[in-house]
Design an enzyme around this catalytic site. Sequence first.
Site, PDB file in Angstrom:
ATOM      1  N   GLU A 163       0.823  -1.219   0.000  1.00 58.24           N
ATOM      2  CA  GLU A 163       0.000   0.000   0.000  1.00 58.24           C
ATOM      3  C   GLU A 163       0.857   1.269   0.000  1.00 58.24           C
ATOM      4  O   GLU A 163       1.002   1.942   1.017  1.00 58.24           O
ATOM      5  CB  GLU A 163      -0.961   0.013   1.201  1.00 58.24           C
ATOM      6  CG  GLU A 163      -1.995  -1.091   1.145  1.00 58.24           C
ATOM      7  CD  GLU A 163      -3.203  -0.838   2.056  1.00 58.24           C
ATOM      8  OE1 GLU A 163      -3.235   0.194   2.737  1.00 58.24           O
ATOM      9  OE2 GLU A 163      -4.118  -1.675   2.060  1.00 58.24           O
ATOM     10  N   GLU A 351      -5.197  -8.782   0.982  1.00 60.84           N
ATOM     11  CA  GLU A 351      -5.804  -8.383   2.259  1.00 60.84           C
ATOM     12  C   GLU A 351      -7.282  -8.122   2.064  1.00 60.84           C
ATOM     13  O   GLU A 351      -7.685  -7.504   1.074  1.00 60.84           O
ATOM     14  CB  GLU A 351      -5.202  -7.069   2.799  1.00 60.84           C
ATOM     15  CG  GLU A 351      -3.920  -7.199   3.546  1.00 60.84           C
ATOM     16  CD  GLU A 351      -3.436  -5.860   4.105  1.00 60.84           C
ATOM     17  OE1 GLU A 351      -4.261  -5.044   4.575  1.00 60.84           O
ATOM     18  OE2 GLU A 351      -2.213  -5.642   4.059  1.00 60.84           O
TER      19      GLU A 351
HETATM   20  C1  NOJ Z   1      -4.010  -2.130   5.187  1.00 59.67           C
HETATM   21  C2  NOJ Z   1      -2.660  -2.396   5.723  1.00 59.67           C
HETATM   22  O1  NOJ Z   1      -1.840  -3.039   4.792  1.00 59.67           O
HETATM   23  C3  NOJ Z   1      -2.630  -3.076   7.058  1.00 59.67           C
HETATM   24  O2  NOJ Z   1      -1.391  -2.829   7.634  1.00 59.67           O
HETATM   25  C4  NOJ Z   1      -3.775  -2.581   7.911  1.00 59.67           C
HETATM   26  O3  NOJ Z   1      -3.707  -3.069   9.205  1.00 59.67           O
HETATM   27  C5  NOJ Z   1      -5.066  -3.005   7.254  1.00 59.67           C
HETATM   28  N1  NOJ Z   1      -5.155  -2.440   5.929  1.00 59.67           N
HETATM   29  C6  NOJ Z   1      -6.305  -2.620   8.032  1.00 59.67           C
HETATM   30  O4  NOJ Z   1      -6.450  -1.272   8.139  1.00 59.67           O
END
Ligand code: NOJ
Length: 445
Positions: A163, A351
């Site tokens: 991200e 994710e």
């Molecule tokens: C994106 C991120 O990659 C991760 O680190 C985070 O905890 C989750 N989304 C949830 O917000």
Amino acid sequence: MKFSKDFMFGVATSAAQVEGAALEDGKGLNIWDVYARIPGTITDGSTPDPACDHYHTWKQDVQTMKELGVDSYRFSFAWSRILPKGKGEINQKGLDFYKRLIDELHRNDIKPNATLYHWDLPYELEREGGWLNRDVVDWYGEYASLLFKEFGDSVPYWATINEPIATYVGYGQGWFAPGRIGEKFGRQANHHVLLAHGEGVRRFREENLKNSQIGIVVDIWHHHPLRPDHAEDIAIAELENEKAYRSYINPIFKGCYSDALLKYMEENNCMPDMKDGDMEKIAQKLDFFGLNCYNRVLDCADKSLLKLKKEINAGGNYMDNGNEKYPKAVYDAAKILVNDYQIGIPIIVTENGTYNCSEEFAADGRIHDTERIQYLNGFLEWIHKAIEEGIDIRGYYAWSLMDNWEWSAGYSYRFGLIHNNFETQERTWKDSAYWYQNLIRESRK
Ligand code: NOJ
């Protein structure tokens, strides 16, 4: 809903969110260790230590994964555990930790999926300007080569960056580490993160690994106009899409920033410094695309209408945590990648998850996180539909294996399938963990 036997089910975490041991065995500080100590930055005033103490509980955590039945574990390397100053001197104990973890995963038939950079820049590099200093591209490259040489083919899936937008948030908006504010900083940091990604891919190819693949993980939160026929709402949503996910996937897949983004950066005095050849470096061929997907975003020129929509729909299309339920987001994102970008490489959903869904222990001693099950199931249904329509999606990782340290929200957002007591480190399976275990089992029949 049944997935093919080779569809990969996994769980995901990241180093700073689970490892703890922030100052143990030679680890250097990272920007979150420092940022979290500035009063007012983290909702509950916590720091990423002890988190889940995974630096010590890794073996038990791999056993939990085994019991869940997952095929793969997505984790990240902590740059400052391996290179405490970000460059130069190597911390052997840091490398040993990941060696033990990777070996244990293989012993249990769980495929490692490793991210090189998940937001935890070594603090010593931040002192030299961090992501604003173009040298960061070489610092990152040195770190990447070290990992490829050390772990190479024992990691079948490598991701350069997780991200990249987090860097923009940390340098442009200030509500992530390192806490700088300024659109020009944000855009410059973004450009360097993209270059680092390209440098990572180049270094990976140099190693000529036989059994590993390289990709990047980008989150797609597509913005929609709240009123689909309202010109102002449409314009806001369009610009937000340009400033957010398209600002990464345009350079990566099209080798340029879009005209709309260039115009925005020009008009807002935030054009990053760029050099000839940058876009070629960023746009190298990848082996897979890691898609993080949580939701869509609705935009409206009249903010009161957004509020009203929530109130009207409360309990209907919204979850108890206030977020809209929109599992189709993942299908839309996959379609964008295939139709608008013709990415031509497999997608892995790296994710997906949600937080704070009845996280308390009920009278029967269990955690009935029913909303989480509905949420995850909804996304998986849309993934299934996309696959049926011919989109090449190879795997799915639930975020997260266990409750962990959720950045600026500290310990106040629980995303895990497994509940964690952060004082005792006692782990308890939530209903969603049993549900996931069963889903995987059924898919294997
Ligand atoms: C994106 C991120 O990659 C991760 O680190 C985070 O905890 C989750 N989304 C949830 O917000």
